[in-house]
Motif scaffolding. Structure first.
Motif, PDB file in Angstrom:
ATOM      1  N   PHE A  13      -2.925  -0.830 -15.252  1.00  0.00           N
ATOM      2  CA  PHE A  13      -2.409  -0.738 -16.620  1.00  0.00           C
ATOM      3  C   PHE A  13      -3.476  -0.267 -17.607  1.00  0.00           C
ATOM      4  CE2 PHE A  13       0.736  -3.523 -14.721  1.00  0.00           C
ATOM      5  CZ  PHE A  13       1.906  -3.124 -15.325  1.00  0.00           C
ATOM      6  N   ASP A  55       3.720  -0.049 -12.904  1.00  0.00           N
ATOM      7  CA  ASP A  55       4.238  -1.409 -12.730  1.00  0.00           C
ATOM      8  C   ASP A  55       4.972  -1.569 -11.398  1.00  0.00           C
ATOM      9  OD1 ASP A  55       5.167  -3.974 -12.971  1.00  0.00           O
ATOM     10  OD2 ASP A  55       5.889  -3.728 -15.017  1.00  0.00           O
ATOM     11  N   LEU A 110      -3.926  -9.429 -15.587  1.00  0.00           N
ATOM     12  CA  LEU A 110      -3.469  -8.788 -14.348  1.00  0.00           C
ATOM     13  C   LEU A 110      -3.884  -9.535 -13.096  1.00  0.00           C
ATOM     14  CD1 LEU A 110      -4.289  -5.054 -15.203  1.00  0.00           C
ATOM     15  CD2 LEU A 110      -2.226  -6.367 -15.726  1.00  0.00           C
ATOM     16  N   SER A 111      -3.037  -9.468 -12.090  1.00  0.00           N
ATOM     17  CA  SER A 111      -3.418  -9.932 -10.755  1.00  0.00           C
ATOM     18  C   SER A 111      -3.894  -8.723  -9.960  1.00  0.00           C
ATOM     19  CB  SER A 111      -2.216 -10.570 -10.043  1.00  0.00           C
ATOM     20  OG  SER A 111      -1.370  -9.548  -9.537  1.00  0.00           O
ATOM     21  N   ASP A 157       4.088   2.148 -19.619  1.00  0.00           N
ATOM     22  CA  ASP A 157       3.550   1.107 -18.731  1.00  0.00           C
ATOM     23  C   ASP A 157       4.257   1.091 -17.369  1.00  0.00           C
ATOM     24  OD1 ASP A 157       1.488   0.096 -20.261  1.00  0.00           O
ATOM     25  OD2 ASP A 157       2.634  -1.590 -21.080  1.00  0.00           O
ATOM     26  N   VAL A 212      -1.964   0.550  -4.733  1.00  0.00           N
ATOM     27  CA  VAL A 212      -1.715  -0.887  -4.799  1.00  0.00           C
ATOM     28  C   VAL A 212      -1.577  -1.426  -3.384  1.00  0.00           C
ATOM     29  CG1 VAL A 212      -0.139  -2.678  -5.617  1.00  0.00           C
ATOM     30  CG2 VAL A 212      -0.520  -0.632  -6.996  1.00  0.00           C
ATOM     31  N   ALA A 264       5.393  -4.242  -9.365  1.00  0.00           N
ATOM     32  CA  ALA A 264       6.193  -5.441  -9.091  1.00  0.00           C
ATOM     33  C   ALA A 264       7.537  -5.445  -9.825  1.00  0.00           C
ATOM     34  CB  ALA A 264       5.392  -6.696  -9.442  1.00  0.00           C
ATOM     35  N   HIS A 265       7.605  -4.759 -10.965  1.00  0.00           N
ATOM     36  CA  HIS A 265       8.867  -4.813 -11.714  1.00  0.00           C
ATOM     37  C   HIS A 265       9.994  -4.098 -10.969  1.00  0.00           C
ATOM     38  CE1 HIS A 265       9.010  -0.656 -13.194  1.00  0.00           C
ATOM     39  NE2 HIS A 265      10.031  -0.946 -13.964  1.00  0.00           N
ATOM     40  N   GLU A 321      -2.619  -7.528  -7.422  1.00  0.00           N
ATOM     41  CA  GLU A 321      -1.506  -6.740  -6.895  1.00  0.00           C
ATOM     42  C   GLU A 321      -0.819  -5.924  -7.992  1.00  0.00           C
ATOM     43  OE1 GLU A 321      -2.360  -9.662  -5.683  1.00  0.00           O
ATOM     44  OE2 GLU A 321      -2.809  -8.941  -3.668  1.00  0.00           O
ATOM     45  N   ASP A 322      -1.356  -6.011  -9.219  1.00  0.00           N
ATOM     46  CA  ASP A 322      -0.802  -5.190 -10.291  1.00  0.00           C
ATOM     47  C   ASP A 322      -1.432  -3.810 -10.276  1.00  0.00           C
ATOM     48  OD1 ASP A 322       1.128  -6.819 -11.631  1.00  0.00           O
ATOM     49  OD2 ASP A 322      -0.530  -8.079 -12.332  1.00  0.00           O
TER      50      ASP A 322
END
Lengths: 96, 376
Positions: B319, B171, B312-313, B167, B348, B173-174, B315-316
């Motif tokens: 996935f 990802d 999800l948003s 994932d 993104v 934002a993480h 901005e994700d």
């Protein structure tokens, strides 16, 4: 070891809903766009100036001669076609 | 509006088809048998006399003895229980105390290969030979002396599955919240058995030892999974105009369906004029820095729940498309659908995220809320 990383126990099977949502996430907002250069047809989505999603298939990959050269970021001709489609309002009906 | 449920799904019942890295090849060439728990069993690894590393199921088909507790004899592994001798092709070559070897004396052997000084096994629940198109690529120049020796680390993760690691590919934002990096540009391409991530990021100034210098610490990363478990990440960190070249390997193999071994290693290219010693020291330091990043992920995996229906948003990252790509390794070859392997590209939009994050960083700096120790 028990299956302890699956924490919440849902009362109802949500599998059907998950499946429907997955289809939405995969397909929503996708519109056909034809490349100005090679006529390859892809599905594309645009939710903002910086956002782009492009779904190719076997036929469009075959048609595009840029991808053959291992362009990791895709085809600039196609990107330009998608930008034009966006400017023409083709993605306006995409839910936000 | 009704409350949303998390769909935890059901655990998998098979292991991924494809090449899995088990570690640095030379680490298995000490004349001893090695045990590795993987694919729901225990494997035994040993080197034949010509240096070829063999991988068999670790349990002797005679009476179930643990071959990894046995002895390397010639090219064979000898069971500690009754000295049955097994060869790398999975055949029992000799039962010293018996007139003949029983007809059915054949055990499971894993096809192996070596690439980038690492050892790989091909796992396939259908038992087919490795797919030539899915061969692990060679890292250009890896056998030259410009590159530092691989650092190599591993960590066993229990109560989590390999999908959590995968994932991370999408990802965006993480990277800000977990890794204290600031993604400026983020895109993905999935095609065939390869899933790529291209990222430009800078260091979060509020987590840097010297906030002003953090502005000049940029990182370009071109990372790709080649198959289900082996990622090569070409990293180009630059600091005040000095650009480094590193390669980070991020790989894993499943132990069971809720446990896996995470492994990572780093090599870096010597800067002009560097001695070997300086080069290796730089490699170790960078290896430690990027390794610490994995530990930040692990903390999440160990406490989170499995989730089949992520919410999800915009901005994700993609996935669902990534998981569709990953699925190709868990179905029979005949059942791979085109959409699992068709090329998919995603960029993104980081505009909103960057606005908010700039603000957050500025506030943290202003209130001098930044932690005293940074992980720069």
């Amino acid at each position: 070891m028990s299956n302890h990383w699956a924490k919440p126990q849902t009362a109802q099977a949500t599998a059907e809903q998950t499946s429907a949502e997955r289809a939405e996430y995969l397909q929503d907002g996708m519109r056909e766009v034809r490349c100005e250069r090679c006529a390859a047809v892809v599905l594309a989505a645009k939710r903002g100036p910086e956002h782009t999603a492009v779904q190719w298939n076997a036929a469009s990959e075959q048609a595009c001669f840029v991808l053959e050269y291992g362009q990791p970021r895709g085809c600039t001709w196609l990107r330009s076609s998608i930008e034009q489609a966006a400017a023409a309002g083709r993605f306006d009906e995409v839910p936000t | 509006m009704t409350a949303r449920n998390i769909d935890v799904g059901t655990p998998r019942t098979r292991f991924a088809r494809g090449w899995h890295c088990l570690g640095l090849a030379d680490s298995f060439r000490d004349g001893q048998p090695h045990a590795i728990e993987a694919f729901g069993t225990k494997l035994v690894l040993w080197a034949a006399q010509d240096g070829t590393i063999n991988v068999l199921d670790g349990y002797c088909r005679h009476m179930g003895g643990d071959l990894s507790q046995g002895t390397v004899k010639g090219d064979s592994i000898a069971c500690p229980f009754h000295d049955w001798r097994w060869d790398g092709d999975g055949r029992c070559r000799n039962v010293p105390y018996a007139k003949r070897v029983p007809m059915r004396a054949r055990t499971r052997a894993w096809p192996t290969c070596e690439q980038n000084k690492q050892l790989f096994v091909w796992n396939d629940p259908e038992g087919n030979a490795p797919i030539p198109e899915q061969a692990i690529p060679e890292i250009p120049g890896i056998h030259g002396d410009e590159w530092s020796p691989w650092t190599w680390d591993q960590l066993r993760i229990d109560g989590s599955s390999t999908r959590e690691v995968i994932d991370n590919v999408v990802d965006m934002a993480h990277f800000f919240y977990i890794h204290h990096a600031f993604p400026l540009e983020f895109r993905n391409v999935f095609s065939g058995h390869i899933a790529s991530q291209y990222m430009e990021s800078k260091q979060r100034p509020d987590w840097a030892t010297n906030p002003e210098q953090a502005e000049n610490a940029m990182l370009r990363s071109e990372a790709a999974y080649y198959g289900p478990s082996y990622m090569i990440d070409y990293l180009y960190p630059s600091f005040n105009g000095v650009q480094l070249e590193c390669v980070l390997i991020n790989c894993h193999y499943p132990i069971g369906h809720d446990s896996f071994m995470l492994q990572w290693g780093l090599t870096t290219k010597a800067l002009p004029g560097m001695t070997e010693e300086q080069r290796d020291k730089m490699g170790r330091k960078l290896g430690k820095n990027f390794g610490d990043g994995f530990l930040e992920d692990v903390a999440m995996w160990q406490t989170k729940t499995r989730i089949d229906n992520p919410l999800l948003s915009e901005e994700d990252g993609p996935f669902y498309q990534l998981r569709r790509w990953y699925e190709q390794f868990f179905v029979d070859l005949a059942d791979i659908s085109e959409d699992m392997t068709d090329r998919f590209e995603f960029e993104v939009d980081t505009t909103k995220a960057n606005e908010v994050w700039e603000q957050e960083v500025a506030e943290n700096l202003a209130s001098q809320d930044a932690p005293e120790t940074a992980d720069a």
